[in-house]
Design a protein around this motif. Structure first.
Motif, PDB file in Angstrom:
ATOM      1  N   ASP A   1       0.806  -1.216   0.000  1.00 12.97           N
ATOM      2  CA  ASP A   1       0.000   0.000   0.000  1.00 12.97           C
ATOM      3  C   ASP A   1       0.842   1.269   0.000  1.00 12.97           C
ATOM      4  O   ASP A   1       0.449   2.287  -0.549  1.00 12.97           O
ATOM      5  CB  ASP A   1      -0.978   0.003   1.172  1.00 12.97           C
TER       6      ASP A   1
ATOM      7  N   ARG B   1      -4.406   5.785  -3.506  1.00  5.99           N
ATOM      8  CA  ARG B   1      -4.404   5.611  -2.055  1.00  5.99           C
ATOM      9  C   ARG B   1      -5.766   5.942  -1.475  1.00  5.99           C
ATOM     10  O   ARG B   1      -6.536   6.708  -2.040  1.00  5.99           O
ATOM     11  CB  ARG B   1      -3.354   6.520  -1.415  1.00  5.99           C
ATOM     12  N   ARG B   2      -6.049   5.378  -0.303  1.00  7.45           N
ATOM     13  CA  ARG B   2      -7.288   5.691   0.403  1.00  7.45           C
ATOM     14  C   ARG B   2      -7.220   7.084   0.988  1.00  7.45           C
ATOM     15  O   ARG B   2      -6.166   7.530   1.432  1.00  7.45           O
ATOM     16  CB  ARG B   2      -7.526   4.708   1.536  1.00  7.45           C
ATOM     17  N   LYS B   3      -8.375   7.724   1.018  1.00  6.58           N
ATOM     18  CA  LYS B   3      -8.437   9.036   1.649  1.00  6.58           C
ATOM     19  C   LYS B   3      -8.467   8.840   3.162  1.00  6.58           C
ATOM     20  O   LYS B   3      -9.071   7.883   3.661  1.00  6.58           O
ATOM     21  CB  LYS B   3      -9.688   9.772   1.200  1.00  6.58           C
TER      22      LYS B   3
END
Length: 84
Positions: free
Chosen positions: A58, A66-68
């Protein structure tokens, strides 16, 4: 009892909707007839070993994938189990 016999009849007539590659169809037909050759097993084992891609962690992802980060409000919502 009637329901069981109806289910067995319909299950026997069922045709899968997913189309597989020709090689896999031949292996499936051989497996159904009970005569699976050793050559077919070697082919499938070697092809599975050949597809070995590196894993992307990740932290290696570009920013757009990428995830917020979660807000405090979202964290509370998740911990509550949904709407109040």
């Amino acid at each position: 009892m009637v329901l069981v016999s109806v289910l067995r009849q319909t299950a026997a007539k069922r045709i899968p909707l997913i189309k597989f590659r020709r090689q896999r169809e031949e292996e499936a037909l051989a497996a159904r007839s009970g005569t699976l050759s050793i050559d077919g097993l070697k082919k499938s084992a070697s092809s599975a070993a050949a597809i070995s891609l590196p894993t992307i962690e990740d932290w290696q992802l570009p920013n757009r994938y990428r995830r917020k980060p979660l807000d405090a409000v979202e964290i509370e919502y998740i911990n509550r189990g949904g709407p109040a």
